[in-house]
Design an enzyme around this catalytic site. Structure first.
Site, short mmCIF file in Angstrom:
data_model
loop_
_atom_site.label_atom_id
_atom_site.label_comp_id
_atom_site.label_asym_id
_atom_site.label_seq_id
_atom_site.Cartn_x
_atom_site.Cartn_y
_atom_site.Cartn_z
N SER A 1 13.83 -50.67 7.04
CA SER A 1 14.85 -51.68 7.28
C SER A 1 15.49 -51.48 8.66
CB SER A 1 15.87 -51.63 6.12
OG SER A 1 16.75 -52.71 6.18
N ASP B 1 11.44 -60.79 -0.04
CA ASP B 1 12.55 -60.14 0.69
C ASP B 1 13.58 -61.19 1.07
OD1 ASP B 1 14.20 -58.84 2.53
OD2 ASP B 1 12.57 -57.59 3.28
N HIS C 1 13.29 -56.45 -0.72
CA HIS C 1 13.60 -55.62 0.45
C HIS C 1 13.44 -54.13 0.13
CE1 HIS C 1 15.05 -55.33 4.55
NE2 HIS C 1 15.91 -54.39 4.19
C1 MLT Z 1 19.24 -54.80 10.31
O1 MLT Z 1 20.42 -55.06 10.42
O2 MLT Z 1 18.63 -53.96 11.01
C2 MLT Z 1 18.49 -55.57 9.27
O3 MLT Z 1 19.22 -56.69 8.87
C3 MLT Z 1 18.16 -54.73 8.10
C4 MLT Z 1 19.38 -54.16 7.46
O4 MLT Z 1 19.95 -54.81 6.57
O5 MLT Z 1 19.78 -53.09 7.85
#
Ligand code: MLT
Length: 206
Positions: free
Chosen positions: A108, A158, A189
């Site tokens: 992520s 996701d 996700h």
């Molecule tokens: C991010 O902010 O890098 C992406 O949206 C993934 C997350 O939720 O951290």
């Protein structure tokens, strides 16, 4: 295991038990820390050294690797600055611990900073497994990633990552010469057993 605070990232370092295996750079998701991915790293890459930094940005108390304006909308100046900072940390840790170039394993937000490091500092990583990544930069710089293996695992359900965005990232990395293996798994996700199986198989190539 070493817990080190004297580098630009607080991190854990676990030495290799099989020095022929490449080190893994473990990059956690939003709200994670340097502990989160250690069990996953041990399971996916037995024998590898593990280098697990904590992201230096706090969002309401949750560690991240770069600032965002809202979900899915990134502060790209901060992405650039933090990607260089992480690549410098990798160089510093390789010196201190005597490591080969690591393979990044990011989930992520950790996958997104790993993608930014690939594009901005292509010399820093031997490859990257990006679990639920998105494009970290709207306009990617021209990088030379010739022959660099990149695994991208997306979730078909996701709710956070738009499919066209991740397709754009795969295209950008391929255009830079990376050997991209992009798979979409029947998952959301969060990680699934299929992620573990695909990543284990992919890491065995190193
Ligand atoms: C991010 O902010 O890098 C992406 O949206 C993934 C997350 O939720 O951290």
């Amino acid at each position: 295991m070493t817990v080190a605070e004297t580098f630009r990232h607080l991190h854990h370092f676990v030495p290799a038990t099989d020095p022929s295996r490449p080190p893994l750079l473990l990059l956690h998701g939003t709200g994670g820390d340097e502990n989160d991915l250690l069990p996953l790293g041990r399971a996916l890459a037995p024998g590898s050294a593990l280098l697990a930094p904590r992201g230096n940005v706090l969002e309401g108390g949750a560690p991240r690797f770069f600032r965002r304006l809202r979900e899915g909308v990134f502060d790209e100046d901060d992405v650039r600055r933090r990607a260089h900072d992480l690549a410098d940390f990798v160089a510093e840790a390789r010196d201190a611990y005597g490591l080969q170039k690591p393979v990044a394993l990011g989930f992520s937000n950790g996958a997104n900073i790993a993608a930014a490091v690939l594009l901005l500092r292509p010399e820093a990583l031997a490859g990257a497994a990006l679990l639920r990544p998105m494009s970290p930069l709207a306009a990617a710089p021209a990088a030379d990633l010739s022959g660099t293996p990149v695994l991208m695992l997306s979730g078909a359900f996701d709710p956070i990552v738009p499919g066209d965005d991740v397709g754009r990232l795969a295209g950008t990395l391929r255009a830079a010469g990376a050997e991209v293996d992009h798979r979409t798994l029947p998952a959301g996700h969060g990680l699934s057993q299929a992620d573990i199986a695909a990543t284990t198989e992919w890491l065995a190539r190193f």
